[in-house]
Design an enzyme around this catalytic site. Structure first.
Site, short mmCIF file in Angstrom:
data_model
loop_
_atom_site.label_atom_id
_atom_site.label_comp_id
_atom_site.label_asym_id
_atom_site.label_seq_id
_atom_site.Cartn_x
_atom_site.Cartn_y
_atom_site.Cartn_z
N TYR A 112 106.32 46.64 57.70
CA TYR A 112 106.68 47.54 56.60
C TYR A 112 105.64 47.53 55.50
O TYR A 112 105.13 46.47 55.13
CB TYR A 112 108.04 47.16 55.99
CG TYR A 112 108.46 48.12 54.89
CD1 TYR A 112 108.99 49.35 55.24
CD2 TYR A 112 108.27 47.83 53.55
CE1 TYR A 112 109.34 50.27 54.25
CE2 TYR A 112 108.62 48.74 52.57
CZ TYR A 112 109.15 49.96 52.92
OH TYR A 112 109.49 50.87 51.95
N TRP A 114 103.18 50.36 52.62
CA TRP A 114 102.68 51.71 52.33
C TRP A 114 101.30 51.99 52.89
O TRP A 114 100.99 53.11 53.22
CB TRP A 114 102.67 51.90 50.80
CG TRP A 114 103.94 52.51 50.34
CD1 TRP A 114 105.22 52.05 50.59
CD2 TRP A 114 104.08 53.70 49.57
NE1 TRP A 114 106.13 52.89 50.00
CE2 TRP A 114 105.45 53.90 49.36
CE3 TRP A 114 103.17 54.60 49.02
CZ2 TRP A 114 105.95 54.99 48.63
CZ3 TRP A 114 103.66 55.67 48.28
CH2 TRP A 114 105.03 55.86 48.10
N1 LIG Z 1 112.39 43.36 43.32
C1 LIG Z 1 111.98 44.50 43.86
N2 LIG Z 1 111.27 44.50 45.00
C2 LIG Z 1 110.86 45.66 45.54
C3 LIG Z 1 111.16 46.90 44.92
C4 LIG Z 1 111.93 46.87 43.71
O1 LIG Z 1 112.24 47.92 43.13
N3 LIG Z 1 112.31 45.66 43.22
N4 LIG Z 1 110.74 48.06 45.50
C5 LIG Z 1 110.58 48.05 46.94
C6 LIG Z 1 109.96 49.27 47.44
S1 LIG Z 1 110.76 50.74 47.03
C7 LIG Z 1 108.87 49.29 48.24
S2 LIG Z 1 108.37 50.77 48.94
C8 LIG Z 1 108.16 48.04 48.59
C9 LIG Z 1 106.64 48.21 48.70
O2 LIG Z 1 106.11 47.15 49.41
P1 LIG Z 1 104.68 47.25 50.16
O3 LIG Z 1 104.46 48.64 50.67
O4 LIG Z 1 104.62 46.15 51.13
O5 LIG Z 1 103.69 46.99 48.95
P2 LIG Z 1 102.15 47.33 48.80
O6 LIG Z 1 101.66 46.49 47.68
O7 LIG Z 1 101.96 48.81 48.66
O8 LIG Z 1 101.53 46.81 50.16
C10 LIG Z 1 100.68 47.56 50.96
C11 LIG Z 1 99.58 46.63 51.47
O9 LIG Z 1 98.80 47.35 52.41
C12 LIG Z 1 97.43 47.05 52.20
N5 LIG Z 1 96.63 48.17 52.72
C13 LIG Z 1 96.32 49.32 52.10
N6 LIG Z 1 95.58 50.10 52.90
C14 LIG Z 1 95.42 49.43 54.06
C15 LIG Z 1 94.76 49.73 55.28
O10 LIG Z 1 94.18 50.79 55.47
N7 LIG Z 1 94.82 48.80 56.27
C16 LIG Z 1 95.48 47.62 56.12
N8 LIG Z 1 95.50 46.78 57.16
N9 LIG Z 1 96.10 47.30 54.95
C17 LIG Z 1 96.08 48.20 53.95
C18 LIG Z 1 97.31 46.87 50.71
O11 LIG Z 1 96.16 46.12 50.39
C19 LIG Z 1 98.63 46.17 50.38
O12 LIG Z 1 98.49 44.78 50.42
O13 LIG Z 1 108.48 47.03 47.63
C20 LIG Z 1 109.88 46.82 47.51
N10 LIG Z 1 110.14 45.64 46.70
N1 LIG Z 2 103.54 53.83 39.10
C1 LIG Z 2 104.28 53.62 40.20
N2 LIG Z 2 105.12 54.59 40.62
C2 LIG Z 2 105.87 54.39 41.74
C3 LIG Z 2 105.77 53.20 42.50
C4 LIG Z 2 104.89 52.19 42.02
O1 LIG Z 2 104.77 51.10 42.61
N3 LIG Z 2 104.17 52.43 40.88
N4 LIG Z 2 106.52 53.03 43.65
C5 LIG Z 2 107.03 54.25 44.30
C6 LIG Z 2 108.09 53.92 45.26
S1 LIG Z 2 107.64 53.22 46.75
C7 LIG Z 2 109.39 54.20 45.06
S2 LIG Z 2 110.54 53.89 46.28
C8 LIG Z 2 109.84 54.82 43.80
C9 LIG Z 2 111.09 54.13 43.26
O2 LIG Z 2 111.72 54.93 42.33
P1 LIG Z 2 112.96 54.34 41.53
O3 LIG Z 2 113.79 53.53 42.43
O4 LIG Z 2 113.61 55.48 40.84
O5 LIG Z 2 112.16 53.45 40.47
P2 LIG Z 2 112.52 52.14 39.64
O6 LIG Z 2 111.37 51.98 38.73
O7 LIG Z 2 112.87 51.03 40.54
O8 LIG Z 2 113.82 52.51 38.82
C10 LIG Z 2 113.89 53.64 37.95
C11 LIG Z 2 114.66 53.27 36.71
O9 LIG Z 2 116.02 52.95 37.05
C12 LIG Z 2 116.55 52.18 35.98
N5 LIG Z 2 117.67 51.40 36.51
C13 LIG Z 2 117.61 50.25 37.21
N6 LIG Z 2 118.84 49.82 37.56
C14 LIG Z 2 119.72 50.74 37.06
C15 LIG Z 2 121.14 50.87 37.09
O10 LIG Z 2 121.88 50.07 37.66
N7 LIG Z 2 121.68 51.95 36.45
C16 LIG Z 2 120.90 52.88 35.82
N8 LIG Z 2 121.52 53.93 35.27
N9 LIG Z 2 119.56 52.77 35.77
C17 LIG Z 2 118.98 51.73 36.38
C18 LIG Z 2 115.42 51.33 35.48
O11 LIG Z 2 115.45 51.25 34.07
C19 LIG Z 2 114.17 52.02 36.02
O12 LIG Z 2 113.22 52.34 35.03
O13 LIG Z 2 108.82 54.73 42.81
C20 LIG Z 2 107.57 55.24 43.28
N10 LIG Z 2 106.70 55.38 42.15
MO LIG Z 3 109.50 52.54 47.84
#
Ligand SMILES: Nc1nc2c(c(=O)[nH]1)N[C@H]1C(S)=C(S)[C@@H](COP(=O)(O)OP(=O)(O)OC[C@H]3O[C@@H](n4cnc5c(=O)[nH]c(N)nc54)[C@H](O)[C@@H]3O)O[C@H]1N2
Ligand SMILES: Nc1nc2c(c(=O)[nH]1)N[C@H]1C(S)=C(S)[C@@H](COP(=O)(O)OP(=O)(O)OC[C@H]3O[C@@H](n4cnc5c(=O)[nH]c(N)nc54)[C@H](O)[C@@H]3O)O[C@H]1N2
Ligand SMILES: [Mo]
Length: 769
Positions: A112, A114
């Site tokens: 898993y 990005w």
């Molecule tokens: N507590 C908490 N945890 C969360 C979340 C949260 O809201 N709260 N959000 C979750 C969500 S929504 C997501 S999507 C995940 C994201 O979790 P990840 O997608 O695992 O996070 P990234 O840091 O984007 O990791 C991508 C990795 O791929 C590597 N990479 C980039 N390009 C390449 C390539 O071409 N080849 C190879 N081999 N590697 C590459 C980058 O260097 C990086 O280390 O985190 C989740 N974790």
């Molecule tokens: N710059 C930047 N943008 C990103 C990403 C990133 O790593 N960096 N990650 C991308 C990815 S993979 C994803 S999946 C999306 C995630 O998109 P989201 O899941 O929407 O993003 P979050 O920042 O986790 O949460 C959005 C807001 O929800 C509020 N919130 C948290 N818990 C609660 C709750 O229980 N109730 C209410 N009402 N509000 C709450 C928080 O204040 C937070 O600012 O973002 C994407 N966009």
């Molecule tokens: Mo995500």
């Protein structure tokens, strides 16, 4: 100086790579992007960073003793650098040994993460393609982004398309919506990102258009920061994880006033009456009244009533950030918002009803014709086995144990080998101290990475991968009107190779090169992917140039559609002719199918308030009285580019920040800028306090993304909040991550804090031939 310019793309935007003397000098935003992201500016430093993995490397103990090595030494033992030939031979031998001795389901290839915006060189897709072609592996179902929604929504509305971005579009909102209620707010920082890459950062301009059209915004969130600057919105502070109670109480108020859409729930919904019984408290004796909800969510009863009345009196769109479902019982707010929208009776009307994620990612609600984005195929998995994505630690710790998921019972496989490319589980997973224990179970861990991330440091065999700038690719998203050419701008750094080439060579050694490549090299694949895209677009009535013309121009653009998209517009007009893909063909406010699963205590057959394991009303709050919200970082994508200029500039004393309310800080003797320890029974991390009154009392907010930097004793030095989060499924229905349900306490850090080591390369114990 010989300056060259190349079109390129990242998840944080399209750009021109400016290269001189073999080095990336700058990333100039794409000229068609009105709101480029600052994250681009971290790229030049990171592409040439000393943290790049220069050569294949093997953990010393593993090299000497293979499966007999101390698996808990991962991350602390030095690496031995080896040649490519030796490294590829080791991986080939291990895969063959696993497949021979334990079978395909001993290999975990979920991988898993990005990785790149480019779709051909998308590392996770290629990992699946390689492992599938070689006999299969255990894969992962769903994602961390909207996993609860993905498996709940099909039962309720017959599809999860509304979380892939297809919601009532912004143009329609500007024209018709009068009241826009955003649960989870509209944090524009998150709209810097589009999965697959944004040609145009469109959300800011659409939001501005809606504002100018006079749409009124209500932001329901634990932080004022979720109200975009310049938007004259009403902020309703709410305790985290309690939106369901607020929504139920709004339904209660509508029913009590006789303002609910009695016709609509009769003609378009199934089981609304049983849900109404629950809301009235006929079954459990507890009416879900605004007074009841106030005690749970902290929103005054009068305000709940007023919001319900206001919503019923005008054209109202309810949207929920994805964060609401990334929490324990995360199914409930998503189901409840649909029930509330049903009670308001505006689903399928222009500018009305429900939606998800309007600011969770750029491009959600962006008007775009419904044609394909570029895609690379992973093929089918002959092992036919997967686990819910966020159950990885359970799987590694409990082989052979049963688990429930979406109406089925399955058994965790016995994993001996983990293969990861393009993800960072020591970023994305919850309760990282538990993941560390789980990570010490498999015999062999292979990781492809470009940088020495926490995951790469914890592998046995590390293969250096190129970045997007070091290869040719094509990128784009189904939420964006642009498809971008990505020209190779730099030679591979160090000895890194493209993931595609690594897998091609491994496939050749395994005797299945043709199955992996289908006889195509990089450019043949790009032409092939483009041909599929062009056929799809032409079928949709759009003119598309030949590949060479596209490649020269650097991009392809779709026109804005002539017609607005309204979610469930057809179903609204004629539910018999356009039934939903649910058992009843209607919106299921009560689901017989979910009732049949028997998950009553954690996912009953209608939306309900079921207290999460950890929230401000839980018994554990006596000990850990602050609810930790982990949000997406403003200055990077997840953990990517954390060591870059933009991200490091935002750190305080080199650590991630934790935001807390003035009263909460004062009570603990914490001043703005102080180092603090954020802790609970699962772990602790060091962070820097940012004190202000835009955070609700009782709430602490940290961004994710700081590279995991444990110092032993479960203390993390860099401010990675995932040492604190809870690693349980949202429910047996969807088994999605419960990342946003964590209670913590915070104390001022006294004395000298241990230095951050996250951005140091690991130790090396020499180089083998
Ligand atoms: N507590 C908490 N945890 C969360 C979340 C949260 O809201 N709260 N959000 C979750 C969500 S929504 C997501 S999507 C995940 C994201 O979790 P990840 O997608 O695992 O996070 P990234 O840091 O984007 O990791 C991508 C990795 O791929 C590597 N990479 C980039 N390009 C390449 C390539 O071409 N080849 C190879 N081999 N590697 C590459 C980058 O260097 C990086 O280390 O985190 C989740 N974790
Ligand atoms: N710059 C930047 N943008 C990103 C990403 C990133 O790593 N960096 N990650 C991308 C990815 S993979 C994803 S999946 C999306 C995630 O998109 P989201 O899941 O929407 O993003 P979050 O920042 O986790 O949460 C959005 C807001 O929800 C509020 N919130 C948290 N818990 C609660 C709750 O229980 N109730 C209410 N009402 N509000 C709450 C928080 O204040 C937070 O600012 O973002 C994407 N966009
Ligand atoms: Mo995500």
């Amino acid at each position: 100086m010989n300056v060259k310019r190349y079109p390129s793309l990242s998840h944080w935007g399209a750009f021109t790579a400016v290269v001189a003397d073999g080095r990336l000098q700058a990333c100039e935003p794409f000229e068609r992007d009105p709101a480029p992201s600052a994250i681009l500016q971290s790229m030049p430093g990171m592409v040439h960073s000393p943290l790049r993995i220069a050569r294949p490397a093997v953990r010393k103990g593993w090299l000497e003793r293979r499966e007999g090595a101390d698996r808990a030494a991962r991350g602390s033992e030095p690496f031995v650098e080896v040649g490519w030939d030796a490294a590829l031979e080791l991986v080939t031998e291990e895969l063959a040994r696993m497949r021979g001795q334990y079978g395909a389901t001993s290999i975990f290839g979920g991988s898993y993460g990005w990785s790149s915006a480019g779709r051909l060189h998308h590392a996770r897709t290629l990992t699946h393609r390689f492992l599938n072609a070689g006999g299969g592996c255990v894969n992962q179902a769903g994602n961390y982004s909207w996993g609860a929604a993905q498996f709940l929504l099909p039962h309720v509305i017959g599809t999860y398309a509304p979380v892939t971005g297809r919601v009532t579009d912004w143009k329609n909102v500007a024209a018709h919506t009068r009241l826009f209620v955003a649960f989870g707010g509209l944090p524009l920082r998150n709209t810097q990102i589009t999965s697959g890459g944004a040609g145009e950062h469109s959300t800011p301009r659409w939001l501005e258009q809606a504002r100018r059209a006079g749409v009124r915004f209500v932001i329901v969130s634990p932080t004022r920061a979720d109200v975009p600057a310049g938007l004259d919105a009403r902020w309703i502070p709410i305790r985290p994880n309690t939106d369901t109670a607020l929504m139920l109480a709004m339904v209660h108020a509508l029913l009590a006033d006789g303002r609910h859409a009695a016709d609509f729930v009769h003609t378009h919904c199934a089981g609304f009456d049983r849900f109404a019984d629950y809301v009235a408290g006929r079954a459990d004796g507890q009416p879900k009244s605004p007074e009841w909800a106030q005690g749970i969510c902290g929103v005054p009863a009068a305000e709940i009533r007023a919001l319900a009345r206001q919503a019923a009196g005008t054209r109202t769109l309810l949207t929920c950030a994805w964060s609401l479902q990334r929490a324990h019982r995360g199914e409930q707010p998503y189901w409840a918002v649909i029930a509330l929208a049903a009670a308001l009776g505006q689903i399928g009307l222009p500018g009305g009803g429900f939606a998800f994620g309007h600011a969770s990612m750029n491009g959600v609600g962006n008007p775009r014709p419904g044609v394909a984005a570029p895609e690379m195929s992973a093929g089918a998995n002959p092992a036919g086995k997967s686990i819910p994505v966020a159950r990885i630690a359970d799987m590694l710790l409990q082989p052979g144990e049963p688990f429930e998921f979406n109406g089925r019972t399955d058994v965790y496989p016995d994993i001996r080998m983990v293969y990861w490319a393009g993800g960072n589980p020591f970023h994305h997973h919850q309760d990282l101290n538990r993941l560390l224990r789980a990570w010490s179970r498999p015999q062999t861990i292979v990781v492809h990475e470009s940088w020495w991330t926490p995951t790469a440091r914890r592998a046995d065999i590390v293969l250096p991968a190129t970045t997007t700038l070091e290869r040719n690719d094509i990128g784009g998203s189904s939420r964006d009107r642009f498809v971008l050419a990505m020209h190779k701008a730099l030679p591979p750094q160090g000895q890194s190779r493209n993931d595609f080439d690594i897998y091609r060579e491994l496939a050749a050694r395994g005797g299945f090169e043709d199955a992996f490549t289908e006889g195509r090299d990089e450019f043949q694949w790009l032409r092939h992917i483009y041909a599929g895209l062009a056929a799809n677009w032409r079928g949709g009535g759009f003119e598309v140039p030949e590949f060479d013309a596209f490649w020269r121009a650097g991009y392809l653009e779709l026109p804005e559609p002539a017609q607005d998209f309204v979610l469930f517009g057809d179903f609204r007009r004629d539910p018999a002719a356009h039934p939903l893909k649910t058992p009843s063909g209607r919106i299921e406010i009560y689901s017989e199918r979910i009732a049949g699963f028997g998950y009553a205590d954690d996912c009953p057959p209608h939306p309900a308030w079921i207290p999460p394991a950890e929230w401000l009303g839980a018994p554990a709050a006596a000990r850990y009285p602050l609810h930790l919200v982990t949000s997406q970082p403003a200055d990077k994508l997840h953990s990517q580019l954390d060591a870059g200029a933009v991200s490091t500039a935002g750190k305080i004393h080199g650590r991630e920040r934790v935001q807390l309310a003035t009263a909460d800080a004062a009570r603990r003797g914490i001043a703005d800028g102080d180092l603090v320890k954020v802790y609970n029974a699962r772990g602790a991390c060091i962070a820097a306090a940012v004190v202000h009154d835009g955070v609700m009392p009782g709430v602490a907010i940290m961004s994710t993304g700081a590279w995991f930097d444990p110092a032993g004793d479960a203390l993390e030095r860099h401010g990675n909040p995932n040492v604190l989060t809870l690693d349980i499924g949202t429910s047996r229905l969807t088994q999605a991550p419960s990342a946003l349900s964590a209670l913590v306490e915070i104390a001022k850090w006294e004395g000298e804090a241990p230095p951050v080591r996250a951005f140091e390369a690991p130790a090396f114990a020499g180089r083998a031939a």
